[in-house]
Scaffold this active site. Structure first.
Site, PDB file in Angstrom:
ATOM      1  CE  LYS A  54       6.515  -3.031 -41.780  1.00 22.00           C
ATOM      2  NZ  LYS A  54       6.962  -3.180 -43.188  1.00 22.00           N
ATOM      3  CD  GLU A 110       6.954   2.259 -30.370  1.00 23.48           C
ATOM      4  OE1 GLU A 110       7.665   1.455 -31.020  1.00 23.48           O
ATOM      5  OE2 GLU A 110       6.211   3.095 -30.916  1.00 23.48           O
ATOM      6  CG  ASP A 111      11.229  -0.218 -32.562  1.00 25.95           C
ATOM      7  OD1 ASP A 111      10.271   0.510 -32.238  1.00 25.95           O
ATOM      8  OD2 ASP A 111      11.650  -0.268 -33.731  1.00 25.95           O
ATOM      9  CG  ASP A 114      13.365   9.852 -33.311  1.00 29.95           C
ATOM     10  OD1 ASP A 114      13.834  10.885 -32.850  1.00 29.95           O
ATOM     11  OD2 ASP A 114      13.725   9.382 -34.403  1.00 29.95           O
ATOM     12  CE  LYS A 142      18.150   7.841 -32.811  1.00 30.72           C
ATOM     13  NZ  LYS A 142      17.893   8.121 -34.242  1.00 30.72           N
ATOM     14  NE  ARG A 176      11.326  -3.579 -40.617  1.00 32.26           N
ATOM     15  CZ  ARG A 176      10.850  -2.423 -40.150  1.00 32.26           C
ATOM     16  NH1 ARG A 176      11.093  -2.061 -38.916  1.00 32.26           N
ATOM     17  NH2 ARG A 176      10.124  -1.642 -40.926  1.00 32.26           N
TER      18      ARG A 176
HETATM   19  C1  PRP Z   1       9.422   3.762 -35.250  1.00 26.48           C
HETATM   20  C2  PRP Z   1       9.287   3.225 -33.832  1.00 26.48           C
HETATM   21  C3  PRP Z   1       8.234   4.094 -33.224  1.00 26.48           C
HETATM   22  C4  PRP Z   1       8.412   5.400 -33.948  1.00 26.48           C
HETATM   23  C5  PRP Z   1       9.160   6.351 -33.071  1.00 26.48           C
HETATM   24  O1  PRP Z   1       8.459   3.178 -36.052  1.00 26.48           O
HETATM   25  O2  PRP Z   1       8.929   1.866 -33.816  1.00 26.48           O
HETATM   26  O3  PRP Z   1       6.946   3.573 -33.422  1.00 26.48           O
HETATM   27  O4  PRP Z   1       9.188   5.167 -35.121  1.00 26.48           O
HETATM   28  O5  PRP Z   1       9.267   7.613 -33.678  1.00 26.48           O
HETATM   29  P1  PRP Z   1       8.650   8.915 -33.020  1.00 26.48           P
HETATM   30  O6  PRP Z   1       8.962   8.864 -31.553  1.00 26.48           O
HETATM   31  O7  PRP Z   1       9.386  10.034 -33.710  1.00 26.48           O
HETATM   32  O8  PRP Z   1       7.197   8.958 -33.291  1.00 26.48           O
HETATM   33  P2  PRP Z   1       8.412   3.383 -37.648  1.00 26.48           P
HETATM   34  O9  PRP Z   1       7.426   4.452 -37.982  1.00 26.48           O
HETATM   35  O10 PRP Z   1       9.812   3.549 -38.181  1.00 26.48           O
HETATM   36  O11 PRP Z   1       7.773   2.022 -38.148  1.00 26.48           O
HETATM   37  P3  PRP Z   1       8.363   0.511 -38.081  1.00 26.48           P
HETATM   38  O12 PRP Z   1       8.424   0.131 -36.627  1.00 26.48           O
HETATM   39  O13 PRP Z   1       7.363  -0.281 -38.845  1.00 26.48           O
HETATM   40  O14 PRP Z   1       9.736   0.547 -38.732  1.00 26.48           O
END
Ligand code: PRP
Length: 191
Positions: A54, A110-111, A114, A142, A176
């Site tokens: 999301k 992607e937002d 990580d 990051k 958010r």
């Molecule tokens: C966040 C973000 C990426 C993911 C990145 O989503 O949108 O999809 O984490 O993390 P990574 O590189 O360690 O895999 P999240 O799972 O928090 O879901 P959301 O967007 O619904 O908050």
């Protein structure tokens, strides 16, 4: 990266949020730059932007309006089985694309990236559908936390390894809706 912008943290966020890391103006300027890059690079290619829910909801809304060529949008949703399981790369597709992408120029939006494990799974899944090209744009990155190396075509900001919320990013599903990016108070998450 210094705290910036005239923004005041709204009352509803003051229990958890320490400071503003990136102002709404800085974020919008980065989105305008990425939108201009996409408009230039994908002209005549009828790209499809795939937003990962999301967290990318505010970004895709603003980014679409910063693109001035024909473009389609589609959405996927992923579950990571919570934070510890995320590091194992165990993810589940909660919502698939509405349209086929075979032969299309696909740009995953992607937002934040990580560890890169979520994106790694997404790219592996989408690549099997034989898009003409498959690239990635992210607003926040990051690099210090990366476990899987993934080439990124568009990056808004490289961030320090801090717990950030706002502009789509959440802490237990909250914040958010902040229009800027904030740092959480370390005592909130035990950092
Ligand atoms: C966040 C973000 C990426 C993911 C990145 O989503 O949108 O999809 O984490 O993390 P990574 O590189 O360690 O895999 P999240 O799972 O928090 O879901 P959301 O967007 O619904 O908050």
């Amino acid at each position: 990266m210094a705290a910036s912008g005239p923004e005041e943290i709204p009352a509803f966020a003051r229990d958890h949020v320490a400071s503003v890391l990136l102002s709404a103006e800085e974020i919008q300027a980065a989105i305008a730059r990425i939108g201009a890059g996409i408009s230039h690079d994908y002209v005549g290619r009828d790209p499809v932007l795939v937003a990962v829910l999301k967290g990318s909801a505010p970004l895709i809304a603003d980014l679409l309006r910063a693109i001035d060529i024909p473009v389609s949008v589609d959405f996927i949703a992923i579950s990571s089985y919570g934070p510890s399981a995320r590091n194992s790369g165990v993810v589940r597709l909660l919502k698939d694309l509405d349209q086929p992408i075979e032969g299309r120029h696909v740009l995953v939006i992607e937002d934040i990236i990580d560890t890169g494990l979520t994106l790694h799974y997404i790219l592996r899944t989408l690549r099997l559908r034989r898009p003409a090209t498959l690239e990635v744009g992210t607003l926040f990155n990051k690099p210090a936390r990366r476990l899987v190396n993934i080439p990124l075509r568009y990056v808004g900001f490289d961030l320090p390894d801090r717990f950030v919320v706002g502009y789509g990013l959440d802490y237990h599903e909250r914040y958010r809706n902040l229009p800027f990016l904030c740092v959480l108070k370390p005592e909130v998450y035990g950092g």
